[in-house]
Write a protein that holds these residues in place. Structure first.
Motif, PDB file in Angstrom:
ATOM      1  N   GLY A 203       0.984  -0.987  -0.253  1.00  0.00           N
ATOM      2  CA  GLY A 203       0.164  -0.222  -0.236  1.00  0.00           C
ATOM      3  C   GLY A 203       0.772   1.556   0.052  1.00  0.00           C
ATOM      4  N   ASN A 204       2.437   1.092  -0.167  1.00  0.00           N
ATOM      5  CA  ASN A 204       3.368   1.968  -0.200  1.00  0.00           C
ATOM      6  C   ASN A 204       2.999   2.403   1.114  1.00  0.00           C
ATOM      7  N   ASN A 205       2.689   2.145   1.801  1.00  0.00           N
ATOM      8  CA  ASN A 205       2.641   2.743   3.896  1.00  0.00           C
ATOM      9  C   ASN A 205       4.185   2.483   4.499  1.00  0.00           C
ATOM     10  N   ALA A 206       4.665   3.385   4.693  1.00  0.00           N
ATOM     11  CA  ALA A 206       6.139   3.379   5.510  1.00  0.00           C
ATOM     12  C   ALA A 206       6.697   2.135   6.407  1.00  0.00           C
ATOM     13  N   VAL A 207       7.526   0.731   6.476  1.00  0.00           N
ATOM     14  CA  VAL A 207       7.193  -0.100   7.240  1.00  0.00           C
ATOM     15  C   VAL A 207       8.799  -0.069   7.359  1.00  0.00           C
ATOM     16  N   SER A 224      27.602  -6.202  10.095  1.00  0.00           N
ATOM     17  CA  SER A 224      26.000  -6.155   9.252  1.00  0.00           C
ATOM     18  C   SER A 224      25.453  -6.456  10.637  1.00  0.00           C
ATOM     19  N   GLU A 225      24.171  -6.589   9.826  1.00  0.00           N
ATOM     20  CA  GLU A 225      22.967  -6.489  10.929  1.00  0.00           C
ATOM     21  C   GLU A 225      21.583  -6.411  10.502  1.00  0.00           C
ATOM     22  N   THR A 226      20.465  -7.099  10.947  1.00  0.00           N
ATOM     23  CA  THR A 226      19.517  -7.512  10.582  1.00  0.00           C
ATOM     24  C   THR A 226      18.550  -6.133  11.452  1.00  0.00           C
ATOM     25  N   ALA A 227      17.666  -6.944  10.409  1.00  0.00           N
ATOM     26  CA  ALA A 227      16.385  -6.190  11.247  1.00  0.00           C
ATOM     27  C   ALA A 227      16.112  -6.414  12.541  1.00  0.00           C
ATOM     28  N   SER A 228      16.526  -7.191  13.242  1.00  0.00           N
ATOM     29  CA  SER A 228      16.384  -7.683  14.875  1.00  0.00           C
ATOM     30  C   SER A 228      17.079  -6.475  15.790  1.00  0.00           C
ATOM     31  N   SER A 229      18.131  -6.008  14.693  1.00  0.00           N
ATOM     32  CA  SER A 229      19.190  -5.540  15.601  1.00  0.00           C
ATOM     33  C   SER A 229      18.938  -3.603  15.455  1.00  0.00           C
ATOM     34  N   ALA A 252      11.285  -6.608   2.242  1.00  0.00           N
ATOM     35  CA  ALA A 252      10.596  -7.423   2.722  1.00  0.00           C
ATOM     36  C   ALA A 252      10.039  -8.892   1.019  1.00  0.00           C
ATOM     37  N   GLU A 253      10.618  -8.035   0.008  1.00  0.00           N
ATOM     38  CA  GLU A 253      10.214  -8.557  -1.078  1.00  0.00           C
ATOM     39  C   GLU A 253      11.544  -8.280  -2.494  1.00  0.00           C
ATOM     40  N   GLY A 254      12.907  -7.887  -1.656  1.00  0.00           N
ATOM     41  CA  GLY A 254      13.696  -8.672  -1.893  1.00  0.00           C
ATOM     42  C   GLY A 254      14.383  -7.002  -2.453  1.00  0.00           C
ATOM     43  N   PHE A 255      13.584  -6.262  -2.291  1.00  0.00           N
ATOM     44  CA  PHE A 255      14.094  -4.637  -3.382  1.00  0.00           C
ATOM     45  C   PHE A 255      14.966  -4.256  -2.408  1.00  0.00           C
ATOM     46  N   TYR A 256      16.204  -4.076  -2.990  1.00  0.00           N
ATOM     47  CA  TYR A 256      17.684  -2.886  -2.166  1.00  0.00           C
ATOM     48  C   TYR A 256      17.864  -1.899  -3.073  1.00  0.00           C
TER      49      TYR A 256
END
Length: 279
Positions: A203-207, A224-229, A252-256
């Motif tokens: 929905g193009n909402n910031a997450v 390096s770090e993950t989202a839980s950091s 989440a879709e792999g776009f970076y």
């Protein structure tokens, strides 16, 4: 005759030499600055330009990192100009982009843009994500009374489903010394500063992003770090000079997308000293 030009050797009581007249100017009478002249019928009538050819648009697919991270929703369009009158060139163009195939309500219409350029881009804020667009272009020649070509319609293109990641970060101190702890933050801080890394949902909402990865030139450690950091990254630099820092954020879709910054000049630490009493 060659094209729209009538030329040959001429001679007479006052002139001998090569003479040419361009009929596209409908010239009649004496050649300026001379005592000879001619009246020419316009044997080379102006014709409208051909429809533009070789139409192309920026690849807006999910594989195009540079487009989706650097200039999203601002695709570039290109074409070529041709004209039955081979000496003519483009003086203006008009581009329309519409999500309707009949171009009844264009999201973008350049109007008649006076330029010889065969490329243009859509300004920011005109197009939407997750949308298929049609586009067309026409051109004008460079005559005193320009003629316009037919429209040429390009292949429809689709924008990606939502915004790509928007990485950003800050660090303190800006110019550390060798071996000094330097703190890097990728999230909005308690004072509400505007820096921070964001990803987006369907929905193009910031997450929050799915993954973060830092690369830091000549640092200890390489982090390096993950989202839980949630702990800010703390490193020190091993040598003096400016250091390049990169943060890669992946959704989440792999776009970076990547964000790069440089530190101020990392300096050598001040020498240690010890006070001693004079003898």
């Amino acid at each position: 005759r060659e094209g729209c030009e009538l030329k040959n050797w001429g001679w007479g009581s006052e002139v001998t030499g090569w003479v040419s007249f361009n009929s596209t100017n409908n010239y009649g009478g004496k050649t300026p600055g001379s005592n000879y002249g001619a009246t020419l019928a316009n044997f080379c009538q102006n014709a409208a330009p051909n429809a533009p050819g070789n139409l192309a648009v920026t690849d807006t697919s999910s594989a195009n990192w540079s487009f989706n991270c650097v200039s999203p929703l601002q695709p570039a369009f290109s074409w070529t100009f041709s004209d039955p009158n081979t000496d003519d060139y483009q003086s203006a163009f008009q581009l329309q982009v519409d999500d309707n195939s009949d171009f009844s309500s264009p999201e973008y219409d350049s109007g008649s843009a006076t330029t010889t350029s065969f490329t243009t881009s859509v300004p920011a804020g005109r197009l939407s994500y997750n949308t298929t667009y049609n586009w067309r272009v026409k051109t004008w020649d460079n005559r005193k009374t320009p003629l316009v070509s037919p429209w040429a319609t390009g292949t429809p293109f689709a924008t990606t489903a939502h915004s790509w990641p928007s990485p950003d970060f800050t660090f303190l101190p800006n110019s550390p010394s060798v071996g000094q702890d330097t703190l890097f933050r990728r999230d909005q801080d308690s004072d509400g500063d505007t820096f921070g890394t964001r990803c987006f949902d369907s929905g193009n909402n910031a997450v929050s992003c799915g993954n973060y990865y830092w690369t830091m030139e000549d640092s200890s450690p390489t982090m390096s770090e993950t989202a839980s950091s949630s702990i800010p990254v703390i490193v020190s630099f091993n040598s003096p000079g400016r250091k390049e820092i990169n943060l890669k954020a992946t959704d989440a879709e792999g776009f970076y997308c990547l964000k790069s910054r440089s530190t101020g000049t990392v300096t050598l630490p001040l020498p240690q000293y010890k006070e001693v009493l004079p003898r």
